[in-house]
Design an enzyme around this catalytic site. Sequence first.
Site: not given
Ligand code: ZN
Length: 182
Positions: A34, A60-61, A64-65, A121
Site C-alpha cells: 500500500h 505514512h502509516d 499510525e499502524d 492515499d
Molecule cells: Zn494509507
Amino acid sequence: MTQTTALLRAASFAATKHRRQRRKDPEASPYINHPLAVAQLLATVGGVTDVVLLQAALLHDTIEDTETTAEELEREFGAEVRVLVEEVTDDMSLPRAERKRRQIERAPHVSPRAQQLKIADHASNLDDLGLDAPVTWSMEKRNSYVAWSLQVIAGCRGVNAALEAHYDEAVKRAKSRLARQV
Ligand code: ZN
C-alpha cells in the site's frame, strides 16, 4: 546522501516496520504494497519529484499502524518528513467515528504536501475497495467509505490537477464496481 538512497532507505524502513502486517484483502497481501503504491502514484501520476513527500508517502502509516514514533522518524529522515507524516496520522486514542470526522475537518488546513499525500492515499484505497476490498467489509461500509473519502478530498483540491483527476476516476471505478456488486 543521494535522493535515490534517501528514498530506498524510507522504503526499507517502512518494509521492516510493516513486516508482520497484511492488508485485509482476500489474498492478505503484504501491507507494504500500500505505501509503495501511494508513493508510486505520486511520482508517476502526480509528477512529484519532491523526495520529502515521496519519503513521507512510503512512511505514512508507520506511526499510525506500527510502533514507530515521531521522534524516530525525525532522527532517521529529518523534521520535514516527521511533520508531514504527523499531518496524515490520526489520533488513535479517539474513537473511529471521531477520527473520520476530524479528517474531514482538518483536510483543508494541512500543508499542500499532506493534501497530495491524502489524495494519492485515498485513490489507492478506492482502487483496492473495488478489486480487493477488505473481506470483512459489508457493502454498506464500502459505500460509506466512498462518501466519506469524497468529503475529505473536497478539502484537498487545487494542489495537483493530475492527481485529482486520477482520484476522480478511482471514485467512478469504485462506484460502478460497487453498484454491480449489489
Ligand atoms: Zn494509507
